[in-house]
Design a protein around this motif. Structure first.
Motif, short mmCIF file in Angstrom:
data_model
loop_
_atom_site.label_atom_id
_atom_site.label_comp_id
_atom_site.label_asym_id
_atom_site.label_seq_id
_atom_site.Cartn_x
_atom_site.Cartn_y
_atom_site.Cartn_z
N TYR A 45 16.23 -17.99 11.87
CA TYR A 45 17.52 -17.40 11.48
C TYR A 45 18.02 -18.03 10.18
CZ TYR A 45 19.31 -21.58 13.94
OH TYR A 45 19.56 -22.86 14.36
N GLY A 46 17.10 -18.58 9.41
CA GLY A 46 17.46 -19.29 8.19
C GLY A 46 18.08 -18.44 7.10
N ASP A 47 17.99 -17.12 7.20
CA ASP A 47 18.62 -16.25 6.21
C ASP A 47 20.15 -16.27 6.33
OD1 ASP A 47 16.19 -15.50 5.22
OD2 ASP A 47 16.09 -13.60 6.32
N TYR A 48 20.65 -16.81 7.43
CA TYR A 48 22.10 -16.76 7.67
C TYR A 48 22.78 -18.13 7.58
CZ TYR A 48 20.38 -12.34 9.41
OH TYR A 48 19.73 -11.14 9.49
N VAL A 49 22.22 -19.10 8.25
CA VAL A 49 22.77 -20.47 8.22
C VAL A 49 21.63 -21.48 8.36
CG1 VAL A 49 25.06 -19.91 9.17
CG2 VAL A 49 23.15 -20.42 10.73
N PRO A 50 21.87 -22.73 7.95
CA PRO A 50 20.89 -23.78 8.24
C PRO A 50 20.84 -24.00 9.76
CG PRO A 50 22.47 -24.47 6.55
CD PRO A 50 23.00 -23.22 7.15
N GLU A 70 29.21 -20.42 14.59
CA GLU A 70 28.84 -20.53 13.18
C GLU A 70 27.77 -19.50 12.82
OE1 GLU A 70 26.90 -23.80 10.04
OE2 GLU A 70 27.20 -24.32 12.16
N LEU A 71 26.78 -19.36 13.67
CA LEU A 71 25.70 -18.41 13.41
C LEU A 71 26.20 -16.96 13.46
CD1 LEU A 71 22.75 -17.64 12.97
CD2 LEU A 71 22.39 -17.86 15.45
N LEU A 72 26.96 -16.61 14.48
CA LEU A 72 27.44 -15.24 14.62
C LEU A 72 28.42 -14.87 13.51
CD1 LEU A 72 27.92 -14.98 18.50
CD2 LEU A 72 26.00 -14.17 17.11
N ASP A 73 29.24 -15.81 13.10
CA ASP A 73 30.17 -15.59 12.00
C ASP A 73 29.40 -15.26 10.72
OD1 ASP A 73 31.80 -16.52 9.56
OD2 ASP A 73 33.31 -16.48 11.15
N ALA A 74 28.37 -16.04 10.43
CA ALA A 74 27.57 -15.83 9.23
C ALA A 74 26.81 -14.50 9.30
CB ALA A 74 26.60 -16.99 9.04
N MET A 75 26.29 -14.18 10.47
CA MET A 75 25.57 -12.92 10.65
C MET A 75 26.49 -11.72 10.45
SD MET A 75 22.88 -13.36 13.79
CE MET A 75 21.23 -13.98 13.44
N ALA A 76 27.69 -11.82 11.01
CA ALA A 76 28.64 -10.72 10.89
C ALA A 76 28.99 -10.45 9.43
CB ALA A 76 29.91 -11.05 11.69
N GLY A 131 27.68 -7.09 7.55
CA GLY A 131 28.80 -6.14 7.47
C GLY A 131 29.41 -5.79 8.80
N ARG A 132 29.21 -6.61 9.81
CA ARG A 132 29.81 -6.34 11.13
C ARG A 132 31.19 -6.99 11.17
NH1 ARG A 132 24.47 -5.94 11.79
NH2 ARG A 132 23.76 -4.36 13.29
N LEU A 133 32.14 -6.29 10.57
CA LEU A 133 33.49 -6.82 10.41
C LEU A 133 34.52 -5.91 11.08
CD1 LEU A 133 33.24 -7.77 6.62
CD2 LEU A 133 32.84 -9.27 8.60
N GLY A 149 38.77 -7.67 7.81
CA GLY A 149 37.62 -8.45 7.37
C GLY A 149 37.19 -9.54 8.32
N GLU A 150 37.76 -9.57 9.53
CA GLU A 150 37.38 -10.59 10.50
C GLU A 150 36.00 -10.27 11.09
OE1 GLU A 150 38.91 -13.51 11.50
OE2 GLU A 150 40.04 -13.09 9.68
#
Length: 342
Positions: free
Chosen positions: A244-249, A256-262, A266-268, A272-273
């Motif tokens: 899953y390195g394309d989104y977070v370390p 943290e991961l789901l926030d970055a993926m969203a 574009g899953r907002l 913009g939340e």
């Protein structure tokens, strides 16, 4: 920079539901029992990714007296073709004796032909003028209908007859028999019957329920998607956090991961939340489709196989306990719904 250390254990979630034994599961199992006298072979499907957890002892208890072939489906989602995978498969085959064991991917014709060859050999030995009748069984959404369609496609070169879907419960009734092998002069061929998935009456522990839910054996509404996503993250970090390195370390924080993926996909929501739940479902589906590594959720050793077998022997006999759990869950939901209206 600190070295990333994945979680060694996943926290116990005792509040998770521990049953998904629905009315049509029991009805389907009862119907299978009445038809057993007309069946020559039971083909039991289990999920390759959870070879221990996807075993349902109810089949061994209620469908005893017939030869059984165990097919571990969705091999393409759990095996990378390494030597360790082959070693594990041989261990499972040895442990399941005298039942025969095959590993299958419905998109791989060579693995489908192995199932057909076993069925043909079994039917030839039976030497019946009216053909051979077989039944495919398994937990919900382990790939029974996909296997049937593949066997029909390769065996008699005809199209799909069984409906399939990403969620469990697509097959709710026992279907008609479908020809998968053409008959010869001495017989009518081989026919296979699709059946509804049957869940375990009572799941022995919360982690087993998480595994079954993550592999799609229960509907995605039963357990919170963020909880499932967190359990998946736990396994991804053990396997390879770079997937899953394309989104977070590498991280142990699912938020943290789901926030970055969203944000990246574009899953907002309004304003913009990040839509965390939608991102969790997307993450889960990505893994189910094989895009985040191919690995097992079960640890397979001779010791774990023995332990699982001993635990599930008691689970399989707990039909009344399972029914009580379902009733209790319904009462809790009704009570919670009543409290929300006050």
């Amino acid at each position: 920079m600190a070295t990333f250390v994945p979680r060694k254990i996943f926290p116990s979630l005792d509040s998770l539901p521990r049953s998904y034994f629905l009315g049509h599961h029991k009805a389907g199992l009862d119907k299978m029992k009445t038809m057993l006298s007309h069946i020559d072979l039971v083909i039991e499907c289990r999920d390759y990714r959870i070879p221990l957890t996807s075993r349902n002892p109810l089949f061994e208890e209620n469908l005893a007296g017939r030869e059984r072939l165990i097919v571990y489906t969705k091999k393409d989602l759990g095996s990378a073709g390494w030597q360790s995978d082959r070693t594990r498969e041989r261990l499972i085959q040895d442990f399941q004796q005298p039942s025969a064991v095959l590993f299958s991917d419905y998109k791989d014709k060579s693995s489908i032909r192995k199932v057909l060859e076993f069925a043909r050999t079994h039917a030839t030995a039976a030497n019946s003028l009216t053909g051979s009748r077989m039944m495919v069984v398994g937990m919900p959404n382990v790939g029974k209908s996909s296997l049937l369609n593949a066997l029909r496609g390769v065996g008699v070169r005809k199209g799909k007859v069984a409906h399939t879907g990403a969620q469990p419960g697509v097959t709710r009734k026992i279907g008609t028999t479908v020809k998968i092998i053409e008959g010869e002069e001495s017989g009518e061929g081989v026919y296979l019957m699709d059946t509804p998935g049957v869940f375990i009456p009572y799941v022995p522990n919360a982690e087993a329920m998480l595994k079954l839910a993550l592999c799609g054996s229960v509907k995605d509404t039963i357990i919170a998607p963020t909880t499932l996503a967190d359990y998946l993250l736990y396994h991804l970090n053990i396997y390879d956090p770079l997937v899953y390195g394309d989104y977070v370390p590498p991280t142990n924080d699912i938020t943290e991961l789901l926030d970055a993926m969203a944000r990246k996909t574009g899953r907002l929501q309004k304003g913009g939340e990040p839509d965390v739940e939608a991102s969790a479902l997307w993450l889960i589906q990505r893994w189910r489709n094989g895009h985040l590594g191919r690995f097992l959720l079960d640890e397979v050793t001779y010791e774990t196989l023995e332990t699982e077998h001993a635990v599930n022997e008691n689970v399989g006999l707990s039909l009344s306990q399972g029914r009580k759990m379902v009733k209790e869950l319904r009462k809790q939901k009704a009570k919670q719904k009543h409290m929300n209206t006050l």
